[in-house]
Design an enzyme around this catalytic site. Structure first.
Site, short mmCIF file in Angstrom:
data_model
loop_
_atom_site.label_atom_id
_atom_site.label_comp_id
_atom_site.label_asym_id
_atom_site.label_seq_id
_atom_site.Cartn_x
_atom_site.Cartn_y
_atom_site.Cartn_z
N CYS A 254 -23.33 -132.96 -22.45
CA CYS A 254 -22.90 -132.88 -23.85
C CYS A 254 -22.09 -131.61 -24.07
O CYS A 254 -22.53 -130.52 -23.69
CB CYS A 254 -24.12 -132.90 -24.76
SG CYS A 254 -23.71 -132.69 -26.49
N CYS B 64 -24.28 -129.28 -26.78
CA CYS B 64 -25.56 -128.63 -26.49
C CYS B 64 -25.86 -128.54 -24.99
O CYS B 64 -26.85 -127.93 -24.60
CB CYS B 64 -26.69 -129.36 -27.22
SG CYS B 64 -27.04 -130.98 -26.53
N CYS C 98 -25.92 -138.33 -26.83
CA CYS C 98 -26.71 -137.19 -26.41
C CYS C 98 -28.11 -137.31 -27.00
O CYS C 98 -28.24 -137.47 -28.21
CB CYS C 98 -26.05 -135.89 -26.88
SG CYS C 98 -27.08 -134.44 -26.58
N CYS D 215 -28.67 -133.91 -29.49
CA CYS D 215 -27.97 -133.72 -30.77
C CYS D 215 -27.37 -135.07 -31.17
O CYS D 215 -27.69 -136.09 -30.59
CB CYS D 215 -26.92 -132.62 -30.69
SG CYS D 215 -25.53 -132.98 -29.59
N ASP E 63 -5.36 -127.67 -2.49
CA ASP E 63 -6.78 -127.84 -2.20
C ASP E 63 -7.08 -129.34 -2.08
O ASP E 63 -6.93 -130.10 -3.03
CB ASP E 63 -7.58 -127.22 -3.36
CG ASP E 63 -9.08 -127.33 -3.14
OD1 ASP E 63 -9.51 -128.04 -2.22
OD2 ASP E 63 -9.81 -126.71 -3.91
ZN LIG Z 1 -25.84 -132.75 -27.39
#
Ligand SMILES: [Zn+2]
Length: 463
Positions: free
Chosen positions: A211, A214, A233, A236, A359
């Protein structure tokens, strides 16, 4: 009198002319030269856009999306400035404006349509008034140029802060869809409803699994592809934003068709990633107010470009050329080719020139396992290009039978090996800097095969 502006345009146009004459594409140098003579040249020329300038950025699909958008603008008989063929740095964009304008620098256009490298978005916004910004997605790509993906996302977010730019965003990408909360800008969202191609448990590389608010791990109900899908999520309220342009009824075979809200769309393209490109272009076009019929016509008549799955017929065999440049694109190609049950050879050219990204560790993020799991349909995996050995090692670790891994570093030899033998189909995967050569080799083989078949037909008829 803006004598320096005229001098800059003149020098730029001459530089375009001479680099073409020398066989170069001439995309960056003319712009760089002109900017040195008259630094505000891009701002000046962009002032000739009468209606609006829109920009398209993101990791994958910029070129295809903006080319489709160009078709839609063309279908509506408007004039526009468009930077083609991946010239998406600020110097390349300046070159595109110099090429489009006249010597006095006063030619007017209805629209500016710009494909912009992610890292160049802030620079461009300082020089050009932009009405709308479309972000296709954020995938891991060319690590050595940007470092972390987060950095790329943050510089774009900072660049649009305190502007009145409208954002057209991918609602299925958790790395894109949080722009609204953090910028407060007017956002439009496009995304897919549930499709029959969705996947719940896949091992593909997923960049956006945490997320952005959060840090908690996101829960996915379904994946469309890579990290694009239906997420939420648990900690939240973060979840997919509501779609303004919602695609449903997706069909990928034999070609792409789906509906955007109530508008039926058909395209000769293939693959879910292209369905996203089409949806992005349609969404932007609808936001810009173009009539539905013109959008449908432009998309249905727009055919795939070189390198984005181009088809060749060589001695009755189908040979498909595909550009791969990052794990997500490679995974998507591998899924598509393993879905075909035909007996096949797979060729992959891996280069590590600057334009490919130095790379090459990204091949370890890609799911070569997809290929290994379906190796009963694959006669040989031919590894080619400057880093042919690396791709061979990666395939071996994925579980591909080493006895059927062939290393042919030279492209010509590798492609010849892929096309010969008892297989029905050959897939030629190539990173950017080997693509042009691969295409030339295939064109030559196709022409030669056609000539030989015509000759034998002629001999049969006259004999
Ligand atoms: Zn979240």
């Amino acid at each position: 009198m803006k004598i320096r502006l005229y001098l800059a345009i003149l020098a730029g146009k001459m530089a375009i002319f001479f680099s073409r004459l020398a066989g170069n594409q001439g995309t960056n140098f003319p712009g760089r030269l002109a900017r040195r003579i008259y630094p505000p040249i891009l701002t000046e020329l962009a002032g000739n856009i009468l209606r609006e300038t829109v920009i398209i950025t993101g990791t994958n699909g910029k070129t295809t999306t903006s080319n489709m958008m160009a078709e839609i603008i063309k279908e509506n008989n408007f004039s526009y400035v468009h930077n083609r063929a991946g010239a998406n740095m600020i110097t390349g964009i300046t070159t595109a404006f110099i090429q489009a304008t006249n010597l006095s620098g006063k030619r007017e256009f209805d629209y500016g349509l710009l494909e912009v490298d992610e890292a160049n978005v802030p620079l461009l916004l300082q020089e050009i008034p932009v009405k709308a910004l479309l972000i296709t997605n954020f995938f891991r790509d060319q690590l050595d140029r940007f470092g972390e993906l987060d950095n790329t996302i943050n510089i774009i977010k900072e660049a649009v802060q305190d502007t009145d730019i409208e954002l057209i965003l991918n609602a299925d990408d958790p790395l894109v869809s949080h722009f609204q909360n953090q910028t407060g800008l007017n956002c439009w969202y496009f995304g897919f409803d549930d499709t029959v191609y969705d996947d719940i448990a896949s091992a593909e590389s997923r960049e956006g699994r945490h997320c952005v608010f959060c840090g908690h791990e996101l829960v996915y109900e379904r994946f469309h592809y890579a990290q694009l899908g239906k997420y939420s999520c648990p900690q939240c309220q973060n979840q997919n934003p509501a779609r303004d342009f919602s695609a449903h009824g997706l069909n990928l075979s034999p070609a792409i068709s789906f509906q955007v809200n109530n508008l039926p769309i058909q395209s000769p393209y293939q693959g879910f990633y292209n369905a996203y490109n089409i949806l992005a272009a349609v969404s932007l076009a609808k936001r810009m107010g173009f009539p539905d019929e013109t959008i449908q016509t432009a998309i249905s008549s727009y055919h795939p470009q070189a390198g984005r799955m181009e088809k060749f017929i060589i001695n009755g065999k189908t040979v498909l050329l595909i550009l791969v440049k990052n794990p997500t694109g490679l995974n998507q190609s591998l899924v598509a080719l393993t879905q075909e049950t035909a007996n096949k050879n797979v060729f992959m050219a891996l280069n590590d020139n600057a334009a490919d990204g130095r790379d090459i560790s990204w091949i370890w993020d890609a799911d070569l396992e997809i290929l290994a799991n379906r190796q009963e349909d694959i006669n040989y995996l031919i590894c080619s290009g400057l880093r042919s050995g690396d791709i061979a090692v990666r395939a071996k670790y994925a579980g591909f039978d080493p006895a059927r891994i062939v290393i042919k570093t030279r492209l010509q030899e590798g492609i010849a090996r892929a096309v010969e033998g008892s297989n029905d189909t050959a897939y030629i995967l190539s990173t950017y800097t080997a693509l042009f050569t691969c295409r030339q080799i295939l064109l030559k083989m196709q022409t030669k095969a056609k000539r030989q078949s015509n000759q034998s037909q002629y001999q049969r008829q006259s004999g």
